[in-house]
Design a protein around this motif. Structure first.
Motif, PDB file in Angstrom:
ATOM      1  N   PRO A  86       0.836  -1.209   0.000  1.00 50.23           N
ATOM      2  CA  PRO A  86       0.000   0.000   0.000  1.00 50.23           C
ATOM      3  C   PRO A  86       0.872   1.261   0.000  1.00 50.23           C
ATOM      4  O   PRO A  86       2.014   1.229   0.459  1.00 50.23           O
ATOM      5  N   PHE A  87       0.340   2.332  -0.519  1.00 52.07           N
ATOM      6  CA  PHE A  87       1.084   3.582  -0.583  1.00 52.07           C
ATOM      7  C   PHE A  87       0.133   4.734  -0.262  1.00 52.07           C
ATOM      8  O   PHE A  87      -1.089   4.610  -0.380  1.00 52.07           O
ATOM      9  N   ALA A  88       0.698   5.846   0.124  1.00 54.49           N
ATOM     10  CA  ALA A  88      -0.089   7.057   0.353  1.00 54.49           C
ATOM     11  C   ALA A  88      -0.303   7.756  -0.981  1.00 54.49           C
ATOM     12  O   ALA A  88       0.651   7.887  -1.768  1.00 54.49           O
ATOM     13  N   PRO A  89      -1.538   8.182  -1.288  1.00 54.58           N
ATOM     14  CA  PRO A  89      -1.759   8.899  -2.544  1.00 54.58           C
ATOM     15  C   PRO A  89      -0.813  10.085  -2.733  1.00 54.58           C
ATOM     16  O   PRO A  89      -0.413  10.387  -3.852  1.00 54.58           O
ATOM     17  N   ARG A  90      -0.433  10.714  -1.636  1.00 52.12           N
ATOM     18  CA  ARG A  90       0.485  11.850  -1.727  1.00 52.12           C
ATOM     19  C   ARG A  90       1.846  11.425  -2.276  1.00 52.12           C
ATOM     20  O   ARG A  90       2.487  12.165  -3.030  1.00 52.12           O
ATOM     21  N   GLU A  91       2.299  10.203  -1.896  1.00 54.09           N
ATOM     22  CA  GLU A  91       3.567   9.712  -2.435  1.00 54.09           C
ATOM     23  C   GLU A  91       3.444   9.416  -3.927  1.00 54.09           C
ATOM     24  O   GLU A  91       4.340   9.727  -4.714  1.00 54.09           O
ATOM     25  N   LEU A  92       2.322   8.823  -4.334  1.00 54.18           N
ATOM     26  CA  LEU A  92       2.106   8.580  -5.760  1.00 54.18           C
ATOM     27  C   LEU A  92       2.110   9.887  -6.529  1.00 54.18           C
ATOM     28  O   LEU A  92       2.715   9.983  -7.610  1.00 54.18           O
ATOM     29  N   LEU A  93       1.459  10.898  -6.002  1.00 53.82           N
ATOM     30  CA  LEU A  93       1.424  12.202  -6.672  1.00 53.82           C
ATOM     31  C   LEU A  93       2.830  12.768  -6.841  1.00 53.82           C
ATOM     32  O   LEU A  93       3.182  13.283  -7.912  1.00 53.82           O
ATOM     33  N   ALA A  94       3.654  12.643  -5.791  1.00 53.33           N
ATOM     34  CA  ALA A  94       5.031  13.133  -5.885  1.00 53.33           C
ATOM     35  C   ALA A  94       5.806  12.374  -6.949  1.00 53.33           C
ATOM     36  O   ALA A  94       6.583  12.971  -7.717  1.00 53.33           O
ATOM     37  N   ARG A  95       5.598  11.055  -7.029  1.00 52.03           N
ATOM     38  CA  ARG A  95       6.282  10.249  -8.054  1.00 52.03           C
ATOM     39  C   ARG A  95       5.817  10.655  -9.453  1.00 52.03           C
ATOM     40  O   ARG A  95       6.621  10.753 -10.388  1.00 52.03           O
ATOM     41  N   ILE A  96       4.517  10.859  -9.621  1.00 49.69           N
ATOM     42  CA  ILE A  96       3.978  11.267 -10.922  1.00 49.69           C
ATOM     43  C   ILE A  96       4.601  12.584 -11.361  1.00 49.69           C
ATOM     44  O   ILE A  96       5.039  12.738 -12.508  1.00 49.69           O
ATOM     45  N   ARG A  97       4.646  13.534 -10.466  1.00 45.42           N
ATOM     46  CA  ARG A  97       5.223  14.838 -10.808  1.00 45.42           C
ATOM     47  C   ARG A  97       6.689  14.713 -11.191  1.00 45.42           C
ATOM     48  O   ARG A  97       7.159  15.365 -12.124  1.00 45.42           O
ATOM     49  N   SER A  98       7.419  13.852 -10.466  1.00 39.92           N
ATOM     50  CA  SER A  98       8.835  13.657 -10.760  1.00 39.92           C
ATOM     51  C   SER A  98       9.033  13.019 -12.132  1.00 39.92           C
ATOM     52  O   SER A  98       9.885  13.451 -12.918  1.00 39.92           O
ATOM     53  N   VAL A  99       8.243  11.989 -12.439  1.00 39.63           N
ATOM     54  CA  VAL A  99       8.373  11.314 -13.737  1.00 39.63           C
ATOM     55  C   VAL A  99       8.009  12.263 -14.879  1.00 39.63           C
ATOM     56  O   VAL A  99       8.695  12.313 -15.907  1.00 39.63           O
ATOM     57  N   LEU A 100       6.936  13.029 -14.720  1.00 42.72           N
ATOM     58  CA  LEU A 100       6.549  13.974 -15.759  1.00 42.72           C
ATOM     59  C   LEU A 100       7.614  15.057 -15.943  1.00 42.72           C
ATOM     60  O   LEU A 100       7.893  15.482 -17.065  1.00 42.72           O
ATOM     61  N   ARG A 101       8.205  15.484 -14.847  1.00 43.28           N
ATOM     62  CA  ARG A 101       9.253  16.498 -14.932  1.00 43.28           C
ATOM     63  C   ARG A 101      10.446  15.966 -15.705  1.00 43.28           C
ATOM     64  O   ARG A 101      11.035  16.669 -16.540  1.00 43.28           O
ATOM     65  N   ARG A 102      10.831  14.714 -15.450  1.00 50.29           N
ATOM     66  CA  ARG A 102      11.934  14.113 -16.200  1.00 50.29           C
ATOM     67  C   ARG A 102      11.591  13.978 -17.674  1.00 50.29           C
ATOM     68  O   ARG A 102      12.414  14.236 -18.544  1.00 50.29           O
ATOM     69  N   ALA A 103      10.352  13.575 -17.953  1.00 48.75           N
ATOM     70  CA  ALA A 103       9.941  13.359 -19.343  1.00 48.75           C
ATOM     71  C   ALA A 103       9.943  14.652 -20.135  1.00 48.75           C
ATOM     72  O   ALA A 103      10.180  14.652 -21.340  1.00 48.75           O
ATOM     73  N   GLU A 104       9.684  15.753 -19.455  1.00 49.66           N
ATOM     74  CA  GLU A 104       9.581  17.036 -20.153  1.00 49.66           C
ATOM     75  C   GLU A 104      10.839  17.879 -20.030  1.00 49.66           C
ATOM     76  O   GLU A 104      10.874  19.022 -20.486  1.00 49.66           O
ATOM     77  N   MET A 105      11.890  17.321 -19.450  1.00 50.38           N
ATOM     78  CA  MET A 105      13.113  18.088 -19.250  1.00 50.38           C
ATOM     79  C   MET A 105      13.744  18.498 -20.580  1.00 50.38           C
ATOM     80  O   MET A 105      14.287  19.582 -20.726  1.00 50.38           O
ATOM     81  N   LEU A 106      13.650  17.594 -21.556  1.00 52.32           N
ATOM     82  CA  LEU A 106      14.212  17.882 -22.877  1.00 52.32           C
ATOM     83  C   LEU A 106      13.100  17.830 -23.912  1.00 52.32           C
ATOM     84  O   LEU A 106      12.210  16.985 -23.834  1.00 52.32           O
TER      85      LEU A 106
END
Length: 246
Positions: A107-127
């Motif tokens: 199980p995970f906290a939705p807040r942790e999932l949100l942080a992971r989503i933001r991090s992955v999207l940030r990496r994807a859009e870096m270039l």
């Protein structure tokens, strides 16, 4: 990134889908939820998706199979965040090797999932994506080499196959999609490894060294991956993308 990002949640747990739908929509994302791979493919056929939250344990095709097929057949690389009820280290590594961008254990906290989503999207859009990244190219050619992007392996001038690890493939793919552009270590670390890597610059240098060995590139006078002092690395060769092997 922001309110326009479309998140696709693929999980057979209806309660979890409803929870994530409410939470992510409340955080400003457009959200679609489905229960299996068939429904996922239907959504992808008719909608642009910016990130997939993909459960490992699904009825029918499991998350690993779906992730592998997405990487081989999708016309653009959608970031994938994999969920699983298992805490097995082997599952995490296999998921990342199949092309997942991150991995979260239930199980995970939705807040942790949100942080992971933001991090992955940030990496994807870096270039910015260039032509080679946005087209469905099955082969990327450079020098005496060609990279099969479906099988994720290299082929040399004698048609000998050279296998790549997941991290080596992702690093080479970033270089091939951005030739003649200096990339610093932070960019390479985020774009190729994310949470799989130990977070220090030396890990990038070691991965570059491994990739040079695969390419039989002389580290003292490299033809492909050149070091730019105090800045990072640049892929010096020209790259040609094609849809089918010749």
């Amino acid at each position: 990134m922001g309110n326009s990002d479309h998140i696709l949640v693929v999980d057979d747990d209806r309660d979890l889908r409803e929870l994530l739908n409410r939470y992510l929509a409340g955080s400003g994302y457009r959200v679609t939820t489905v229960a299996n791979g068939r429904q996922m493919r239907e959504v992808l056929a008719s909608h642009r998706v910016d990130l997939i939250v993909l459960d490992l344990m699904l009825p029918g095709d499991d998350g690993l199979a779906l992730c592998r097929n997405l990487r081989a057949n999708q016309p653009y690389d959608i970031p994938i965040l994999m969920l699983t009820a298992r805490g097995d280290e082997a599952d995490r590594i296999v998921g990342l090797e199949m092309g997942a961008d991150d991995y979260l254990t239930k199980p995970f906290a939705p807040r942790e999932l949100l942080a992971r989503i933001r991090s992955v999207l940030r990496r994807a859009e870096m270039l910015p994506r260039n032509l080679a990244a946005s087209e469905k190219a099955s082969v990327l050619r450079f020098g005496e080499w060609k990279l099969d992007t479906a099988g994720r392996f290299l082929v040399d001038a004698t048609e000998t196959v050279v296998s790549l690890s997941g991290a080596e493939y992702r690093l080479l793919r970033v270089f091939l999609e951005h030739p003649q552009r200096v990339l610093n270590r932070d960019q390479l670390l985020d774009l190729t490894q994310g949470r799989e890597a130990e977070l220090f610059d030396r890990s990038v240098d070691l991965l570059v060294s491994r990739l040079r060995q695969r390419l039989r590139d002389d580290a003292r006078e490299p033809s492909y991956i050149k070091t730019v002092r105090s800045e990072g690395y640049v892929f010096a060769a020209s790259v040609e993308a094609s849809r089918e092997p010749s």
